[in-house]
Motif scaffolding. Structure first.
Motif, PDB file in Angstrom:
ATOM      1  N   MET A 177       5.780  18.889 -43.972  1.00 43.28           N
ATOM      2  CA  MET A 177       6.988  18.642 -43.195  1.00 43.28           C
ATOM      3  C   MET A 177       6.806  17.478 -42.236  1.00 43.28           C
ATOM      4  N   GLU A 178       5.651  17.425 -41.585  1.00 39.83           N
ATOM      5  CA  GLU A 178       5.382  16.321 -40.661  1.00 39.83           C
ATOM      6  C   GLU A 178       5.288  14.987 -41.407  1.00 39.83           C
ATOM      7  N   GLN A 179       4.688  15.030 -42.592  1.00 42.81           N
ATOM      8  CA  GLN A 179       4.614  13.819 -43.411  1.00 42.81           C
ATOM      9  C   GLN A 179       6.011  13.372 -43.839  1.00 42.81           C
ATOM     10  N   ALA A 180       6.842  14.349 -44.226  1.00 39.73           N
ATOM     11  CA  ALA A 180       8.205  14.028 -44.656  1.00 39.73           C
ATOM     12  C   ALA A 180       9.000  13.396 -43.513  1.00 39.73           C
ATOM     13  N   LYS A 181       8.855  13.947 -42.303  1.00 38.78           N
ATOM     14  CA  LYS A 181       9.541  13.384 -41.142  1.00 38.78           C
ATOM     15  C   LYS A 181       9.059  11.961 -40.859  1.00 38.78           C
ATOM     16  N   SER A 182       7.782  11.715 -41.136  1.00 38.68           N
ATOM     17  CA  SER A 182       7.213  10.391 -40.883  1.00 38.68           C
ATOM     18  C   SER A 182       7.663   9.368 -41.914  1.00 38.68           C
ATOM     19  N   CYS A 183       8.223   9.835 -43.020  1.00 35.42           N
ATOM     20  CA  CYS A 183       8.612   8.949 -44.132  1.00 35.42           C
ATOM     21  C   CYS A 183      10.110   8.679 -44.168  1.00 35.42           C
ATOM     22  N   VAL A 184      10.793   8.859 -43.027  1.00 36.93           N
ATOM     23  CA  VAL A 184      12.244   8.666 -43.007  1.00 36.93           C
ATOM     24  C   VAL A 184      12.628   7.262 -43.470  1.00 36.93           C
ATOM     25  N   PHE A 185      11.969   6.257 -42.927  1.00 42.40           N
ATOM     26  CA  PHE A 185      12.297   4.877 -43.285  1.00 42.40           C
ATOM     27  C   PHE A 185      11.994   4.587 -44.764  1.00 42.40           C
ATOM     28  N   PRO A 186      10.795   4.929 -45.274  1.00 45.12           N
ATOM     29  CA  PRO A 186      10.548   4.720 -46.715  1.00 45.12           C
ATOM     30  C   PRO A 186      11.547   5.453 -47.606  1.00 45.12           C
ATOM     31  N   VAL A 187      11.963   6.664 -47.219  1.00 43.14           N
ATOM     32  CA  VAL A 187      12.928   7.413 -48.028  1.00 43.14           C
ATOM     33  C   VAL A 187      14.265   6.676 -48.079  1.00 43.14           C
ATOM     34  N   PHE A 194      10.935  -5.479 -44.973  1.00 45.51           N
ATOM     35  CA  PHE A 194      11.092  -4.100 -44.521  1.00 45.51           C
ATOM     36  C   PHE A 194      10.241  -3.125 -45.332  1.00 45.51           C
ATOM     37  N   MET A 195       9.882  -3.495 -46.549  1.00 45.74           N
ATOM     38  CA  MET A 195       9.037  -2.611 -47.347  1.00 45.74           C
ATOM     39  C   MET A 195       7.634  -2.536 -46.758  1.00 45.74           C
ATOM     40  N   TYR A 196       7.173  -3.627 -46.176  1.00 45.41           N
ATOM     41  CA  TYR A 196       5.898  -3.608 -45.446  1.00 45.41           C
ATOM     42  C   TYR A 196       6.077  -2.908 -44.105  1.00 45.41           C
ATOM     43  N   ALA A 197       7.224  -3.172 -43.452  1.00 47.09           N
ATOM     44  CA  ALA A 197       7.496  -2.541 -42.172  1.00 47.09           C
ATOM     45  C   ALA A 197       7.569  -1.026 -42.305  1.00 47.09           C
ATOM     46  N   SER A 198       8.023  -0.543 -43.477  1.00 46.91           N
ATOM     47  CA  SER A 198       8.131   0.905 -43.675  1.00 46.91           C
ATOM     48  C   SER A 198       6.757   1.569 -43.695  1.00 46.91           C
ATOM     49  N   VAL A 199       5.739   0.846 -44.161  1.00 39.24           N
ATOM     50  CA  VAL A 199       4.371   1.373 -44.130  1.00 39.24           C
ATOM     51  C   VAL A 199       3.918   1.527 -42.682  1.00 39.24           C
ATOM     52  N   ALA A 200       4.198   0.502 -41.861  1.00 39.19           N
ATOM     53  CA  ALA A 200       3.853   0.570 -40.445  1.00 39.19           C
ATOM     54  C   ALA A 200       4.639   1.682 -39.757  1.00 39.19           C
ATOM     55  N   SER A 201       5.908   1.851 -40.142  1.00 42.41           N
ATOM     56  CA  SER A 201       6.734   2.918 -39.574  1.00 42.41           C
ATOM     57  C   SER A 201       6.123   4.280 -39.872  1.00 42.41           C
ATOM     58  N   TYR A 202       5.699   4.460 -41.127  1.00 40.89           N
ATOM     59  CA  TYR A 202       5.062   5.729 -41.496  1.00 40.89           C
ATOM     60  C   TYR A 202       3.795   5.973 -40.683  1.00 40.89           C
ATOM     61  N   LEU A 203       2.953   4.950 -40.551  1.00 43.83           N
ATOM     62  CA  LEU A 203       1.703   5.101 -39.808  1.00 43.83           C
ATOM     63  C   LEU A 203       1.965   5.464 -38.350  1.00 43.83           C
ATOM     64  N   PHE A 237      18.900  -1.797 -44.218  1.00 45.51           N
ATOM     65  CA  PHE A 237      17.602  -1.638 -43.553  1.00 45.51           C
ATOM     66  C   PHE A 237      17.675  -2.034 -42.084  1.00 45.51           C
ATOM     67  N   LEU A 238      18.463  -3.063 -41.771  1.00 41.78           N
ATOM     68  CA  LEU A 238      18.640  -3.454 -40.371  1.00 41.78           C
ATOM     69  C   LEU A 238      19.335  -2.337 -39.582  1.00 41.78           C
ATOM     70  N   LEU A 239      20.373  -1.758 -40.161  1.00 38.61           N
ATOM     71  CA  LEU A 239      21.083  -0.661 -39.504  1.00 38.61           C
ATOM     72  C   LEU A 239      20.174   0.554 -39.326  1.00 38.61           C
ATOM     73  N   MET A 240      19.362   0.833 -40.344  1.00 39.81           N
ATOM     74  CA  MET A 240      18.448   1.966 -40.265  1.00 39.81           C
ATOM     75  C   MET A 240      17.418   1.749 -39.164  1.00 39.81           C
ATOM     76  N   GLN A 241      16.899   0.526 -39.086  1.00 43.13           N
ATOM     77  CA  GLN A 241      15.928   0.226 -38.045  1.00 43.13           C
ATOM     78  C   GLN A 241      16.555   0.358 -36.662  1.00 43.13           C
ATOM     79  N   TRP A 242      17.776  -0.129 -36.511  1.00 38.65           N
ATOM     80  CA  TRP A 242      18.486  -0.027 -35.232  1.00 38.65           C
ATOM     81  C   TRP A 242      18.718   1.437 -34.870  1.00 38.65           C
TER      82      TRP A 242
END
Length: 277
Positions: A26-36, A123-132, A63-68
């Motif tokens: 569950m914690e991993q899934a929450k951390s993957c919001v941006f990649p999802v 943003f595909m690279y940024a999503s990895v950083a977001s997950y981390l 992706f810009l809206l999601m990041q905002w």
């Protein structure tokens, strides 16, 4: 009766392990919001033709809206947004070079393409950083036996630069991989699930995350996020050797996030000590 007595502790242990695994998932899934969101958008725009703008431009807007939204809602902090923006720029620079060298391509049209690279790709690279960043905070990640700053930074820089230089000189990725194992041999990452702390060798976590990114890459190319030369006629599985590339890129991401986290932690300690004075 003895069998029943013996099986009860075992059953409780199995139930506890399953509960912990569920909490961890569950914690991993929450951390993957941006990649999802990224994968969902890739699938949606592949199956449904959106009006007014080319697909690549819609992806950039989404992706810009999601990041905002993630920042405004508090899912990401200001510091995390800075890290993610840094990774967007790092990834975009790599994309510009790799597309220029013919490593892969973005065949569709788009107003937001620069030298053949759509801006959404960063943003595909940024999503990895977001997950981390998300996983680091949610799982209360801490590092043990972390190597000194003077070793970590040049190693991360060498790994990143090798993605560029191997087109002109010898590819040293396997030498760098061995170096990573030596440098981080004693390093451990500890994390918390359900109030219990667990420990894992950092090198193992690098490989596991890199492998799952490779799986994600197959999904992304299937939905047309980008295209390798061997996928121009029909989609095919990304070569397994790409796992090594993703592991090394993940290491760069992890080292930058870990270094920034350590620097902030040190600064907070210093601020606390000065306040006590």
């Amino acid at each position: 009766m003895n069998e029943l007595v013996m099986s009860t502790p075992l059953r409780k242990k199995v139930i506890h392990m399953c509960a912990q695994l569920f909490r961890f998932g569950m914690e991993q899934a929450k951390s993957c919001v941006f990649p999802v969101v990224i994968f969902g958008s890739l699938a949606l725009t592949q199956w449904i033709s959106l009006p007014f703008l080319p697909r690549y431009d819609w992806l950039l807007l989404i992706f810009l809206l999601m990041q905002w939204w993630m920042y405004r809602s508090g899912l990401e902090t200001a510091d995390e947004l800075k890290v993610i923006t840094l990774f967007h720029l790092i990834g975009l620079a790599l994309e510009l070079f790799k597309v220029h060298m013919g490593s892969w391509s973005y065949p569709e049209e788009g107003y937001s393409k620069v030298f053949g690279v759509p801006l959404y790709s960063g943003f595909m690279y940024a999503s990895v950083a977001s997950y981390l960043c998300q996983a680091w905070r949610r799982l209360r990640v801490e590092l043990e036996n972390w190597p000194p700053f003077i070793i970590v930074v040049p190693l991360a820089a060498s790994i990143y630069l090798n993605f560029f230089t191997h087109h002109y000189v010898i590819d040293i990725r396997y030498f760098l991989a061995v170096l990573v194992l030596l440098v981080f041999w004693k390093a451990r990452v500890t994390y918390e699930v359900g109030g219990i702390r667990y420990k894992m060798p950092i090198a193992l976590s690098f490989f596991l995350i890199g492998f799952f990114i490779w799986i994600a890459e197959n999904i992304a190319t299937f939905f047309g996020a980008w295209e390798y030369p061997n996928q121009s006629d029909a989609w095919s599985l990304v070569h397994l050797g790409k796992v090594s590339s993703w592991v090394l890129l993940l290491i760069v991401s992890f080292l930058i996030v870990a270094t920034l986290k350590n620097v902030k932690h040190t600064n907070n300690l210093k601020t606390g000590m000065e306040w006590r004075k």
